[in-house]
Design a protein around this motif. Structure first.
Motif, PDB file in Angstrom:
ATOM      1  N   VAL A   1       0.816  -1.214   0.000  1.00  0.00           N
ATOM      2  CA  VAL A   1       0.000   0.000   0.000  1.00  0.00           C
ATOM      3  C   VAL A   1       0.851   1.265   0.000  1.00  0.00           C
ATOM      4  N   VAL A   2       1.919   1.266   0.775  1.00  0.00           N
ATOM      5  CA  VAL A   2       2.744   2.466   0.912  1.00  0.00           C
ATOM      6  C   VAL A   2       3.933   2.436  -0.050  1.00  0.00           C
ATOM      7  N   HIS A   3       4.817   1.467   0.117  1.00  0.00           N
ATOM      8  CA  HIS A   3       6.127   1.536  -0.523  1.00  0.00           C
ATOM      9  C   HIS A   3       6.125   1.149  -1.996  1.00  0.00           C
ATOM     10  N   ILE A   4       5.518   0.031  -2.345  1.00  0.00           N
ATOM     11  CA  ILE A   4       5.450  -0.317  -3.765  1.00  0.00           C
ATOM     12  C   ILE A   4       4.627   0.724  -4.507  1.00  0.00           C
ATOM     13  N   ASN A   5       3.512   1.095  -3.939  1.00  0.00           N
ATOM     14  CA  ASN A   5       2.635   2.100  -4.536  1.00  0.00           C
ATOM     15  C   ASN A   5       3.390   3.388  -4.852  1.00  0.00           C
ATOM     16  N   ALA A   6       4.063   3.937  -3.838  1.00  0.00           N
ATOM     17  CA  ALA A   6       4.783   5.199  -4.004  1.00  0.00           C
ATOM     18  C   ALA A   6       6.005   5.034  -4.894  1.00  0.00           C
ATOM     19  N   GLY A   7       6.721   3.925  -4.731  1.00  0.00           N
ATOM     20  CA  GLY A   7       7.928   3.709  -5.520  1.00  0.00           C
ATOM     21  C   GLY A   7       7.645   3.619  -7.004  1.00  0.00           C
ATOM     22  N   ILE A   8       6.595   2.892  -7.375  1.00  0.00           N
ATOM     23  CA  ILE A   8       6.239   2.755  -8.783  1.00  0.00           C
ATOM     24  C   ILE A   8       5.774   4.091  -9.359  1.00  0.00           C
TER      25      ILE A   8
ATOM     26  N   PHE B   1      12.240   4.985  -5.967  1.00  0.00           N
ATOM     27  CA  PHE B   1      11.931   3.659  -6.502  1.00  0.00           C
ATOM     28  C   PHE B   1      12.959   2.631  -6.048  1.00  0.00           C
ATOM     29  N   GLY B   2      14.228   2.998  -6.096  1.00  0.00           N
ATOM     30  CA  GLY B   2      15.290   2.056  -5.757  1.00  0.00           C
ATOM     31  C   GLY B   2      15.199   1.521  -4.347  1.00  0.00           C
ATOM     32  N   ILE B   3      14.702   2.335  -3.418  1.00  0.00           N
ATOM     33  CA  ILE B   3      14.592   1.885  -2.025  1.00  0.00           C
ATOM     34  C   ILE B   3      13.160   1.508  -1.676  1.00  0.00           C
ATOM     35  N   HIS B   4      12.205   2.377  -1.955  1.00  0.00           N
ATOM     36  CA  HIS B   4      10.828   2.089  -1.550  1.00  0.00           C
ATOM     37  C   HIS B   4      10.159   1.077  -2.483  1.00  0.00           C
ATOM     38  N   GLY B   5      10.323   1.261  -3.796  1.00  0.00           N
ATOM     39  CA  GLY B   5       9.702   0.334  -4.729  1.00  0.00           C
ATOM     40  C   GLY B   5      10.322  -1.049  -4.670  1.00  0.00           C
ATOM     41  N   ILE B   6      11.634  -1.114  -4.857  1.00  0.00           N
ATOM     42  CA  ILE B   6      12.335  -2.406  -4.819  1.00  0.00           C
ATOM     43  C   ILE B   6      12.287  -3.001  -3.416  1.00  0.00           C
ATOM     44  N   GLY B   7      12.510  -2.181  -2.403  1.00  0.00           N
ATOM     45  CA  GLY B   7      12.472  -2.678  -1.023  1.00  0.00           C
ATOM     46  C   GLY B   7      11.106  -3.205  -0.638  1.00  0.00           C
ATOM     47  N   GLY B   8      10.047  -2.513  -1.108  1.00  0.00           N
ATOM     48  CA  GLY B   8       8.696  -2.986  -0.832  1.00  0.00           C
ATOM     49  C   GLY B   8       8.411  -4.324  -1.484  1.00  0.00           C
TER      50      GLY B   8
END
Length: 437
Positions: A207-214, A356-363
């Motif tokens: 909900v938070v990290h993949i969403n925001a990272g993408i 993206f590198g931290i929140h998207g990939i990390g998520g």
């Protein structure tokens, strides 16, 4: 996952607990005041304040320190402005379409402008969010508002130093209502379809990290690279601010994860432990990666590793034991290190602050590892690999496509990018008429 197993899971995981209360298709939003617990309520209010602290001033300082000097104020203003904007939108309609029952895809309009929510007991009853009978609904509302705020603010780091302030505000307005709120309903809502499928997301991996990272990745690719990117130095102007910011994020994250227990109980305590262990592991892993690749252990690397560990443990915090939490921190940081230092260069996109590198990939890594390490003893859930992968793919595709359409429309109307001369001078002076001396 069978319905009975979903109920077992939601009985253990706070943010989807309401699914158990909604199993018969009805919800009792009114509860006797005597059921409220002052300890739980106090902890949740503190947790909500800690999550807001993550954005203001945590993320603002983290991003501000990573920007060039001519853009530091602009980056910090974006975090504060987004927090203000999302707070109002969440009160008007965001909370309602995210958390009131309607159907599996979108909540209803029962709480538009917070109508129906009681703040003072009437007839010795107060509204609660179904399944969370020990805290007032107003506390749950505010707690969820802070999640929407930081999710939106994270995005701004991807296209830092070149997107129009007006474009950012318009994009966040529609993104939080069309992307974030529906996704929150799918995963955490009382009748969300991904929750019913068995997706495990304790505090926001999808909900938070993949969403925001993408969304950030799409934004940085559409707006284009910064002038001189890859040709001239673009080093952070003040890593002291960045370290202070990541320290605030680290501390605030206990509200993010432990607060997602919805009570001052053993699950909250476990989430605090797993959060600390994973974060420490992430910080150490990133510095080790730097050493292995012939670099010096850096302040920015330490900050990035800690943040990677925080992101990775978010979907798993209340579902895993401390040793798996350490593994999640180590593996997530290693994956994010690769994304930031290798993937970005290979794909040639300018993700300025590595949103993206931290929140998207990390998520994504955290969501996968949640399925690997989830403890049935701790969580009461059975592993459903299909559901975890389903949640990741749906979030990536939905956030990516809708963000693309929104940004394209904004580009054709008000425009996405500032003028080249304004970019050279810096957004502090050209957008806000101020500068750091």
């Amino acid at each position: 996952m069978a319905l009975c197993n979903v109920k077992k899971w939601v009985a253990a995981a706070v943010l989807t607990v309401p699914a158990a209360a909604m199993a018969n298709g009805t919800a009792d939003w009114l509860q006797p005041v005597a059921n409220l617990d002052t300890g739980d309520s106090a902890w949740m209010m503190i947790s909500a304040a800690l999550v807001l602290f993550m954005t203001l001033p945590g993320l603002a300082l983290f991003y501000g320190g990573m920007a060039r000097k001519k853009n530091v104020l602009a980056m910090m203003v974006q975090s504060f402005a987004v927090a203000s904007l999302v707070s109002v939108l969440w009160m008007i309609v965001g909370y309602s379409i995210a958390f009131t029952p309607n159907n599996g895809f979108l909540g209803g309009f029962d709480r538009v402008f917070l109508q129906g929510m009681t703040f003072i007991a009437e007839d010795e009853k107060l509204t609660i969010y179904p399944g969370l009978p020990t805290i007032p609904e107003s506390v749950f509302f505010f707690f969820q508002m802070t999640f929407a705020i930081i999710s939106s603010a994270i995005i701004t780091g991807a296209f830092a130093e070149r997107m129009k302030f007006s474009a950012i505000m318009i994009f966040i307005t529609f993104w939080v209502l069309i992307v974030y709120a529906p996704t929150a309903h799918w995963v955490w809502g009382s009748d969300g379809w991904l929750a019913a499928d068995g997706v495990l997301d304790y505090a926001g991996g999808t909900v938070v990290h993949i969403n925001a990272g993408i969304a950030g990745l799409v934004g940085c690719m559409l707006v284009g690279k910064r002038l001189g990117f890859g040709k001239e130095p673009m080093a952070p102007h003040n890593l002291t601010l960045t370290l202070i910011g990541v320290g605030m994020l680290w501390v605030g994250w206990f509200g993010f994860n432990a607060g997602s227990a919805g009570a001052a109980d053993g699950r909250a305590g476990m989430a605090m432990v797993t959060t600390q262990v994973a974060t420490a592991g992430g910080a150490l892993a990133w510095m080790l990666c730097e050493k292995l690749f012939g670099q010096k252990p850096s302040a920015l690397g330490l900050a990035s590793g800690a943040l990677s560990g925080l992101v990775g443990i978010t979907p798993a915090a209340g579902f895993v034991a401390p040793v798996p939490a350490l593994a999640i921190g180590l593996l997530t940081a290693a994956g994010c290190f690769f994304a930031v230092t290798k993937l970005k260069a290979m794909m040639k996109y300018d993700d300025s602050m590595d949103a993206f590198g931290i929140h998207g990939i990390g998520g994504i890594i955290g969501a996968v590892l949640t399925g690997v390490f989830v403890s049935t003893t701790i969580s009461g859930a059975e592993v459903n690999w299909f559901a975890q992968i389903e949640g990741i793919i749906i979030t990536v595709v939905y956030s990516g496509l809708v963000s693309f359409v929104l940004l394209k429309i904004i580009d054709k109307t008000v425009g996405l990018r500032i003028d080249a001369e304004d970019e050279r001078q810096g957004m502090d002076i050209t957008t806000h008429g101020e500068r750091v001396e």
